[in-house]
Design an enzyme around this catalytic site. Sequence first.
Site, PDB file in Angstrom:
ATOM      1  N   ASN A  11       0.846  -1.203   0.000  1.00 49.24           N
ATOM      2  CA  ASN A  11       0.000   0.000   0.000  1.00 49.24           C
ATOM      3  C   ASN A  11       0.877   1.246   0.000  1.00 49.24           C
ATOM      4  O   ASN A  11       2.000   1.216   0.508  1.00 49.24           O
ATOM      5  CB  ASN A  11      -0.875   0.062   1.263  1.00 49.24           C
ATOM      6  CG  ASN A  11      -1.903  -1.040   1.332  1.00 49.24           C
ATOM      7  OD1 ASN A  11      -2.480  -1.433   0.327  1.00 49.24           O
ATOM      8  ND2 ASN A  11      -2.125  -1.545   2.538  1.00 49.24           N
ATOM      9  N   GLY A  39       1.914  -1.033   3.638  1.00 48.35           N
ATOM     10  CA  GLY A  39       1.225  -2.306   3.452  1.00 48.35           C
ATOM     11  C   GLY A  39       1.868  -3.337   4.362  1.00 48.35           C
ATOM     12  O   GLY A  39       3.098  -3.425   4.433  1.00 48.35           O
ATOM     13  N   GLY A  41       2.209  -6.540   4.247  1.00 51.10           N
ATOM     14  CA  GLY A  41       3.098  -7.503   3.595  1.00 51.10           C
ATOM     15  C   GLY A  41       4.430  -6.883   3.214  1.00 51.10           C
ATOM     16  O   GLY A  41       5.498  -7.408   3.537  1.00 51.10           O
ATOM     17  N   ASN A  43       5.731  -4.153   4.366  1.00 50.28           N
ATOM     18  CA  ASN A  43       6.456  -3.741   5.569  1.00 50.28           C
ATOM     19  C   ASN A  43       7.241  -4.908   6.168  1.00 50.28           C
ATOM     20  O   ASN A  43       8.416  -4.767   6.541  1.00 50.28           O
ATOM     21  CB  ASN A  43       5.479  -3.208   6.615  1.00 50.28           C
ATOM     22  CG  ASN A  43       4.914  -1.845   6.266  1.00 50.28           C
ATOM     23  OD1 ASN A  43       5.400  -1.168   5.372  1.00 50.28           O
ATOM     24  ND2 ASN A  43       3.864  -1.459   6.973  1.00 50.28           N
ATOM     25  N   THR A 212       1.658  -9.525  20.813  1.00 48.09           N
ATOM     26  CA  THR A 212       2.404  -8.291  21.041  1.00 48.09           C
ATOM     27  C   THR A 212       1.563  -7.361  21.906  1.00 48.09           C
ATOM     28  O   THR A 212       0.348  -7.225  21.708  1.00 48.09           O
ATOM     29  CB  THR A 212       2.779  -7.614  19.719  1.00 48.09           C
ATOM     30  OG1 THR A 212       1.594  -7.338  18.958  1.00 48.09           O
ATOM     31  CG2 THR A 212       3.693  -8.516  18.897  1.00 48.09           C
ATOM     32  N   LEU A 213       2.220  -6.714  22.871  1.00 48.76           N
ATOM     33  CA  LEU A 213       1.536  -5.933  23.899  1.00 48.76           C
ATOM     34  C   LEU A 213       1.939  -4.466  23.883  1.00 48.76           C
ATOM     35  O   LEU A 213       1.824  -3.772  24.888  1.00 48.76           O
ATOM     36  CB  LEU A 213       1.837  -6.535  25.280  1.00 48.76           C
ATOM     37  CG  LEU A 213       1.537  -8.024  25.440  1.00 48.76           C
ATOM     38  CD1 LEU A 213       2.060  -8.532  26.782  1.00 48.76           C
ATOM     39  CD2 LEU A 213       0.037  -8.290  25.306  1.00 48.76           C
ATOM     40  N   SER A 215       3.869  -1.242  24.410  1.00 53.36           N
ATOM     41  CA  SER A 215       4.949  -0.851  25.319  1.00 53.36           C
ATOM     42  C   SER A 215       5.172  -1.861  26.441  1.00 53.36           C
ATOM     43  O   SER A 215       6.185  -1.805  27.137  1.00 53.36           O
ATOM     44  CB  SER A 215       4.658   0.523  25.921  1.00 53.36           C
ATOM     45  OG  SER A 215       3.440   0.496  26.648  1.00 53.36           O
ATOM     46  N   ALA A 242       4.424   1.075  11.983  1.00 55.09           N
ATOM     47  CA  ALA A 242       4.911  -0.218  11.480  1.00 55.09           C
ATOM     48  C   ALA A 242       5.646  -1.027  12.536  1.00 55.09           C
ATOM     49  O   ALA A 242       6.383  -1.948  12.202  1.00 55.09           O
ATOM     50  CB  ALA A 242       5.828   0.016  10.277  1.00 55.09           C
ATOM     51  N   ALA A 243       5.414  -0.717  13.796  1.00 53.18           N
ATOM     52  CA  ALA A 243       6.150  -1.424  14.850  1.00 53.18           C
ATOM     53  C   ALA A 243       5.856  -2.918  14.832  1.00 53.18           C
ATOM     54  O   ALA A 243       6.761  -3.750  14.964  1.00 53.18           O
ATOM     55  CB  ALA A 243       5.807  -0.837  16.207  1.00 53.18           C
ATOM     56  N   GLY A 244       4.585  -3.282  14.689  1.00 49.94           N
ATOM     57  CA  GLY A 244       4.232  -4.694  14.674  1.00 49.94           C
ATOM     58  C   GLY A 244       4.837  -5.433  13.496  1.00 49.94           C
ATOM     59  O   GLY A 244       5.310  -6.572  13.631  1.00 49.94           O
ATOM     60  N   ASP A 245       4.843  -4.813  12.329  1.00 47.97           N
ATOM     61  CA  ASP A 245       5.430  -5.442  11.149  1.00 47.97           C
ATOM     62  C   ASP A 245       6.946  -5.565  11.291  1.00 47.97           C
ATOM     63  O   ASP A 245       7.544  -6.559  10.855  1.00 47.97           O
ATOM     64  CB  ASP A 245       5.086  -4.639   9.894  1.00 47.97           C
ATOM     65  CG  ASP A 245       3.591  -4.647   9.607  1.00 47.97           C
ATOM     66  OD1 ASP A 245       2.929  -5.652   9.921  1.00 47.97           O
ATOM     67  OD2 ASP A 245       3.083  -3.636   9.079  1.00 47.97           O
ATOM     68  N   GLY A 280       7.116   7.291   9.850  1.00 46.01           N
ATOM     69  CA  GLY A 280       6.960   6.483   8.646  1.00 46.01           C
ATOM     70  C   GLY A 280       6.920   5.004   8.944  1.00 46.01           C
ATOM     71  O   GLY A 280       7.099   4.558  10.082  1.00 46.01           O
TER      72      GLY A 280
END
Length: 330
Positions: A11, A39, A41, A43, A212-213, A215, A242-245, A280
């Site tokens: 994306n 996106g 994927g 990321n 994932t939690l 902080s 994009a932290a999770g990715d 970003g």
Amino acid sequence: MTAIAVLGSTNMDLVAYVPKAPRLGETVTGRAFRTVPGGKGANQAVAAARAGAKVVMIGAVGADEFGVRLRSALAAAGVETAALRTVEGASGTAHITVDDEGGNSIIVIPGANAQVTALEPGDSARIGAAGALLLQLELPLEAVLAGALAARARGVRTILTPAPAQPLPSGLLAATDLLVPNEHEAAALTGLTDPHRAAAALLHDVPEVVVTLGSAGALYAARGREPLTVPAPRVRAVDTTAAGDTFVGALAVALGEGRPVPAALRWASAAAALSVQHPGAQDSMPARAEIDAFALTLDPVPDLLPGADPAGPGHPARPRQDGRRPGAAS
């Protein structure tokens, strides 16, 4: 070098930065606007490539200016794009609001991603050549399931991020090795708001779960083992988009390299903590050397979980058709 395949979305992120996100019916004045490749994927593909993996991206972009930029951004990060096809119409977009606390809200318009409903010729072979397949839910579910089944048939570890949250077919969960929801997605899947209870419930469907939690860190659970929580490094968040990715991409690399689960979680948490300190999505993702250096500053975690295999990742390796164990580099 660990080999990773990603079947997922690309994306263009349209990001508005505001002091405080607007409520329903409210208009606020923003302080900045950016268009950046994203996106889930793409990321995860960029995160894994920067963390040191050989990565192939499977998906689609539109026949528009955004599609050209999205493909170029992946290639610049070292991601193989031969399986990223161009289709008629617009590329996917994500409309993101980021507040001064680093929190975000996102509206995704699938665009070209909606046209990825099945694997294309050669995609199964690309998946089979990898040590792990990363999946998310920004493509049609039939394509996600096809990818998971192709990985399962070839003994490739499947790592699924169930986002955006939605009901999942039992066949997809049955073909998933590691499920990585955030706490909200875990609650949506199970109806349980407590992450520990949600993780325990998810183990009825998949052998391993990482919740994932934010902080508070990450919670790991596996069948027959005591759960483990790895705290997140304390940093000032600028943009958590994009932290999770970033976490998932780095975790896939660490597990593919055979690191014990606690160490892999710590390393992935270090990568995510670095990413939230910059604005970003893909632009914020750290290189391997940055992750290594930052991880060295963090408190160690126990090397082993109760009952874990000291040789590496936390679930028994399924045999592959080519004789390699899951997670091995091509």
